[in-house]
Design a protein around this motif. Structure first.
Motif, mmCIF file in Angstrom:
data_model
loop_
_atom_site.group_PDB
_atom_site.id
_atom_site.type_symbol
_atom_site.label_atom_id
_atom_site.label_comp_id
_atom_site.label_asym_id
_atom_site.label_seq_id
_atom_site.Cartn_x
_atom_site.Cartn_y
_atom_site.Cartn_z
ATOM 1 N N GLY A 1 113.382 12.404 92.288
ATOM 2 C CA GLY A 1 112.316 13.044 93.052
ATOM 3 C C GLY A 1 111.791 12.278 94.240
ATOM 4 N N ALA A 2 112.411 11.161 94.610
ATOM 5 C CA ALA A 2 111.955 10.408 95.774
ATOM 6 C C ALA A 2 112.111 11.256 97.032
ATOM 7 N N ILE A 3 111.137 11.143 97.935
ATOM 8 C CA ILE A 3 111.177 11.971 99.152
ATOM 9 C C ILE A 3 111.908 11.275 100.292
ATOM 10 N N ASP A 4 112.034 9.945 100.201
ATOM 11 C CA ASP A 4 112.696 9.197 101.259
ATOM 12 C C ASP A 4 113.347 7.967 100.642
ATOM 13 N N VAL A 5 114.682 7.866 100.766
ATOM 14 C CA VAL A 5 115.414 6.758 100.167
ATOM 15 C C VAL A 5 116.261 6.087 101.244
ATOM 16 N N THR A 6 116.148 4.768 101.327
ATOM 17 C CA THR A 6 116.944 3.993 102.273
ATOM 18 C C THR A 6 117.778 2.977 101.498
ATOM 19 N N GLY A 7 119.084 2.987 101.731
ATOM 20 C CA GLY A 7 119.978 2.016 101.111
ATOM 21 C C GLY A 7 120.557 1.098 102.167
ATOM 22 N N VAL A 8 120.665 -0.192 101.846
ATOM 23 C CA VAL A 8 121.158 -1.190 102.798
ATOM 24 C C VAL A 8 122.263 -2.006 102.150
ATOM 25 N N ASP A 9 123.381 -2.175 102.869
ATOM 26 C CA ASP A 9 124.483 -2.996 102.365
ATOM 27 C C ASP A 9 125.344 -3.434 103.545
ATOM 28 N N THR A 10 126.092 -4.525 103.367
ATOM 29 C CA THR A 10 126.954 -5.007 104.448
ATOM 30 C C THR A 10 128.361 -4.421 104.382
#
Length: 418
Positions: free
Chosen positions: A263-272
């Motif tokens: 249910g998250a409204i905004d998700v940011t994923g970070v990886d190289t």
């Protein structure tokens, strides 16, 4: 005195068959029937009990002598014996590795069931079947997930072999010379499993080099390049409803996708890793999730966090799951500083009252028992106050042999950050 001399003469004259006999070794009897003969690795005095208790890894420093001509070669089956040369078990020898022998079966087990004694192919089949049965008892695979660990090295008594299942794909991670030597047999065991249609063999090149293997023709496949597609069927991170979530070192998006599913409204994923991020984006489609609510960025974790702090950004939930920063005890001290710095920044990016889920996959860190102290140091550095909501490790599909605690490597701690 004369009576005593008479008794002694009587004992001397008794035939050997009438004297009390000691139980013979099942393994020794089976070994004696082998035409080529089987070498014997004799342990130093005082070292036997550790391995009788189940520790599978015989370090070279625990070995007193090796009996057998010619001497055993890497990959050979050998007997492991106490100081009196009585076998306590058998295993696979390595002439180069610091692990001189990986014990596969103890004497008392061979006495109960000699069918697979000194037979690695048979033992591999039995142990793999036992691992399959355990996962079935745990409900794996299920309608909720088709991704799980099928074989967990020492935890499933196949030291050096890991098998992860992703739908109809099995990824086999090899980190021992014997696994490479028995590759066709390992693959045959996995191929017989219902629902497995593809196998991806992933040698751990650096470890196998230390095992004395010729790795020139080996191609180490980074997990992110494996062609798995994981469908997220869990309930998601339930406390992510209507919240902003940041997933640092997101890999192929497992935590990020679960947050969106929760249910998250905004998700940011970070990886190289670009291959990992490509998988993550494909997983959005596979799970029928709204791509407008999830974004994946290719950037160094530390640099991203520094930039976000300079912009005064913050998130309701931050997830930090870095790669193995402490692959050995030798680098634990320097890795401790990296864990502290990364977690300090992650805490500063967490809104007051928000949650930080932080992880370590370094066995050296997990086994040191220092992770909570490192996190407390990170909180002091960040000027924040933390409370522990939950401590967890690997799931039940990652069994640990208590006689080999070095098999524990995963730490997962959920913090409230104030």
């Amino acid at each position: 005195m004369q009576q005593l001399k008479l008794s002694a003469r009587l004992i001397k004259s008794l035939p050997l068959s009438s004297l009390p006999s000691t139980p013979s070794s099942t393994l020794q009897q089976i070994a004696s029937s082998h035409s080529k003969g089987i070498a014997k690795v004799v342990l130093k005095k005082g070292k036997t009990q550790l391995f009788k208790d189940g520790s599978p890894m015989v370090y070279s420093g625990a070995v007193d002598r090796i009996i057998g001509r010619p001497p055993p070669k890497t990959g050979d089956i050998v007997l492991v014996a106490d100081g009196t040369e009585k076998p306590i078990g058998w295993g696979l020898y390595n002439s180069v590795s610091m692990f001189c022998v990986r014990i596969m079966q103890l004497e008392e087990e061979a006495m109960r069931d000699p069918s697979c004694a000194l037979d690695m192919k048979k033992l591999l089949e039995i142990r793999t079947n036992a691992a399959i049965e355990l996962r079935r008892r745990l409900g794996l695979p299920s309608s909720h997930t088709n991704a799980y660990r099928l074989v967990n090295s020492e935890g499933d008594r196949l030291s050096g072999l890991i098998v992860d299942v992703f739908g109809d794909l099995a990824v086999i991670a090899s980190s021992a010379a014997w696994v490479e030597n028995y590759k066709p047999d390992v693959e045959a065991c996995i191929n017989r499993i219902d629902g497995i249609n593809h196998i991806n063999w992933r040698p751990s090149v650096d470890i196998l080099r230390e095992e004395g293997m010729d790795v020139l023709d080996m191609k180490e496949v980074h997990p992110s390049t494996c062609p798995e597609r994981i469908k997220v069927m869990e309930n998601g991170i339930s406390y992510a409803i209507s919240l902003k979530v940041l997933d640092i070192c997101c890999y192929s998006g497992g935590f990020a996708l679960n947050a969106a599913h929760g249910g998250a409204i905004d998700v940011t994923g970070v990886d190289t890793s670009m291959p990992a991020l490509e998988l993550a984006r494909e997983n959005i489609v596979l799970n029928n999730l709204d791509p407008g609510r999830i974004s994946f960025l290719r950037e160094d974790a530390t640099q991203f966090m520094k930039g976000a702090l300079s912009r005064n950004e913050s998130w309701d939930i931050v997830i930090l799951d870095p790669p193995k920063l402490a692959p050995s005890k030798k680098v634990l001290q320097s890795a401790t500083g990296m864990y502290r710095n990364m977690n300090s920044m992650a805490m500063r990016l967490t809104k007051k009252g928000g949650l930080l889920m932080t992880c370590s996959c370094s066995g050296a860190m997990t086994q040191s028992g220092m992770f909570l102290r490192v996190l407390q140091g990170a909180a002091s550095m960040a000027g924040r106050k933390i409370s522990v909501l939950r401590e967890a490790g690997a799931a039940s599909d990652h069994p640990i042999d208590p006689s080999y605690p070095e098999g524990a490597y995963l730490s997962n701690i959920l913090l409230r950050v104030l």
